[in-house]
Design a protein around this motif. Structure first.
Motif, mmCIF file in Angstrom:
data_model
loop_
_atom_site.group_PDB
_atom_site.id
_atom_site.type_symbol
_atom_site.label_atom_id
_atom_site.label_comp_id
_atom_site.label_asym_id
_atom_site.label_seq_id
_atom_site.Cartn_x
_atom_site.Cartn_y
_atom_site.Cartn_z
ATOM 1 N N SER A 181 -11.860 9.146 2.624
ATOM 2 C CA SER A 181 -12.224 8.099 3.576
ATOM 3 C C SER A 181 -13.119 8.673 4.664
ATOM 4 C CB SER A 181 -10.974 7.490 4.204
ATOM 5 O OG SER A 181 -10.292 8.460 4.980
ATOM 6 N N VAL A 182 -13.666 7.763 5.466
ATOM 7 C CA VAL A 182 -14.508 8.122 6.599
ATOM 8 C C VAL A 182 -14.049 7.320 7.811
ATOM 9 C CG1 VAL A 182 -16.562 8.814 5.277
ATOM 10 C CG2 VAL A 182 -16.217 6.401 5.850
ATOM 11 N N MET B 50 -20.493 -1.280 7.523
ATOM 12 C CA MET B 50 -19.364 -1.437 6.597
ATOM 13 C C MET B 50 -18.972 -2.907 6.462
ATOM 14 S SD MET B 50 -16.157 -0.190 8.908
ATOM 15 C CE MET B 50 -15.518 -1.229 10.229
ATOM 16 N N THR B 51 -18.287 -3.200 5.384
ATOM 17 C CA THR B 51 -17.673 -4.512 5.195
ATOM 18 C C THR B 51 -16.318 -4.458 5.869
ATOM 19 O OG1 THR B 51 -18.796 -4.804 3.083
ATOM 20 C CG2 THR B 51 -16.840 -6.163 3.468
ATOM 21 N N VAL C 38 -12.885 2.890 5.104
ATOM 22 C CA VAL C 38 -13.123 3.350 6.471
ATOM 23 C C VAL C 38 -11.780 3.245 7.189
ATOM 24 C CG1 VAL C 38 -14.459 3.010 8.567
ATOM 25 C CG2 VAL C 38 -15.478 2.457 6.340
ATOM 26 N N ILE C 39 -11.298 4.386 7.662
ATOM 27 C CA ILE C 39 -9.961 4.449 8.266
ATOM 28 C C ILE C 39 -10.068 5.045 9.663
ATOM 29 C CG2 ILE C 39 -7.633 5.423 8.069
ATOM 30 C CD1 ILE C 39 -8.004 5.405 5.024
ATOM 31 N N LYS D 95 -5.455 3.382 10.138
ATOM 32 C CA LYS D 95 -5.549 1.970 9.769
ATOM 33 C C LYS D 95 -6.862 1.701 9.044
ATOM 34 C CE LYS D 95 -5.024 -2.599 11.724
ATOM 35 N NZ LYS D 95 -5.993 -3.538 11.944
ATOM 36 N N VAL D 96 -6.780 0.993 7.914
ATOM 37 C CA VAL D 96 -7.984 0.619 7.168
ATOM 38 C C VAL D 96 -8.718 -0.461 7.955
ATOM 39 C CG1 VAL D 96 -8.900 -0.307 5.011
ATOM 40 C CG2 VAL D 96 -6.882 1.166 4.961
ATOM 41 N N VAL D 97 -9.969 -0.163 8.332
ATOM 42 C CA VAL D 97 -10.747 -1.105 9.132
ATOM 43 C C VAL D 97 -11.970 -1.632 8.382
ATOM 44 C CG1 VAL D 97 -9.975 -0.155 11.336
ATOM 45 C CG2 VAL D 97 -12.057 0.748 10.258
ATOM 46 N N GLY D 98 -12.223 -1.093 7.188
ATOM 47 C CA GLY D 98 -13.376 -1.546 6.428
ATOM 48 C C GLY D 98 -13.579 -0.720 5.182
#
Length: 153
Positions: free
Chosen positions: A83-84, A13-14, A107-108, A112-115
């Motif tokens: 999300s994943v 992921m970014t 990506v959560i 929290k959004v981490v990517g």
């Protein structure tokens, strides 16, 4: 290289993601995306991710519905937000993208959004995989995601 079947979303992921408040204007959001050179931003309300806006939302929704660029970005966001988690296998993201006909997923982890992971990230993974893994990933993931966009379907 690690076996492609064990690579997680967190591995590809970014990690840098731009998020905006849902009250920010469409124009301000577009400028942030341009400055950040990103194709999507996560829309937040009270520090909770509630939607996503992609570059396609600007070209389709703003033009098709004649939204004023001074309106809140919430008007054009895609919601509910799918999300994943970062520890899930890449196949989970590919399957969700195929099922929902989307190409970008936040990506959560623990709220929290981490990517963000994109269809392009999954295709890029193919470039560094061994032939057997490439074939497996292509037939399981990539072919599914892009089948929605094929002129032959």
């Amino acid at each position: 290289m690690t076996d492609a079947k064990t690579i997680t979303i967190g591995d590809i992921m970014t990690k840098s993601v731009i998020s905006v408040d849902s009250a920010l204007t469409i124009n301000e959001t577009a400028k942030m995306m341009e400055d950040g050179k990103v194709g999507a931003v996560i829309v937040m309300e009270n520090n909770v991710p509630v939607g996503i806006v992609t570059d396609r939302d600007f070209s389709v929704k703003v033009a098709a519905h004649a939204y004023q660029i001074t309106e809140p970005v919430k008007q054009i966001m895609s919601s509910p937000l799918f999300s994943v988690n970062s520890d899930e296998p890449v196949r989970i993201a590919a399957d969700l993208m195929h099922e929902r006909k989307i190409r970008k997923l936040p990506v959560i982890d623990d709220g929290k959004v981490v990517g963000i992971i994109t269809a392009t990230d999954i295709v890029s993974l193919l470039a560094v995989s061994v032939e057997e893994d490439m074939r497996d990933m292509y037939f399981h993931s990539v072919a599914k995601i892009y089948s929605n966009y094929s002129p032959y379907n």
